[in-house]
Scaffold this motif. Structure first.
Motif, PDB file in Angstrom:
ATOM      1  N   GLN A  59      35.267  36.068  31.480  1.00 12.14           N
ATOM      2  CA  GLN A  59      34.448  34.923  31.077  1.00 12.14           C
ATOM      3  C   GLN A  59      34.023  34.113  32.294  1.00 12.14           C
ATOM      4  OE1 GLN A  59      36.912  32.862  28.240  1.00 12.14           O
ATOM      5  NE2 GLN A  59      36.240  34.122  26.530  1.00 12.14           N
ATOM      6  N   GLU A  60      34.944  33.904  33.232  1.00 14.02           N
ATOM      7  CA  GLU A  60      34.608  33.166  34.447  1.00 14.02           C
ATOM      8  C   GLU A  60      33.532  33.896  35.239  1.00 14.02           C
ATOM      9  OE1 GLU A  60      38.254  32.671  36.593  1.00 14.02           O
ATOM     10  OE2 GLU A  60      39.045  31.217  35.163  1.00 14.02           O
ATOM     11  N   GLN A 107      30.201  33.405  33.491  1.00 16.56           N
ATOM     12  CA  GLN A 107      29.708  32.049  33.727  1.00 16.56           C
ATOM     13  C   GLN A 107      29.160  31.913  35.142  1.00 16.56           C
ATOM     14  OE1 GLN A 107      33.084  29.622  32.725  1.00 16.56           O
ATOM     15  NE2 GLN A 107      32.679  29.703  30.535  1.00 16.56           N
TER      16      GLN A 107
END
Length: 75
Positions: free
Chosen positions: A40-41, A44
């Motif tokens: 997810q990081e 993003q």
């Protein structure tokens, strides 16, 4: 008496195995959660990079347009 001791030892061993298995499951679960968070990081970060690149391109186009307008006005 020896059968009773064997049963007790077997029960203790089984309990140890089950507790170890729970620990391994928790470790695997934690690793999977950490991997999801890292993914997810990364997503993003890619989205933020794409947005910054888009804003930079727009600013460059705007600067080029202004340069052309100034150049046309000074002729």
């Amino acid at each position: 008496m020896p059968v009773r001791r064997l049963a007790h030892s077997t029960a203790a061993f089984a309990a140890a195995v089950l507790l170890t298995a729970c620990g391994l499951a928790d470790t695997g679960s934690s690793a999977a959660t950490a991997a999801k968070l890292k993914a997810q990081e990364a997503e993003q970060a890619r989205a933020a990079q794409a947005q910054i690149e888009s804003q930079l391109e727009a600013a460059q186009q705007q600067a080029e347009q202004r340069r052309k307008e100034i150049e046309a006005a000074t002729r």
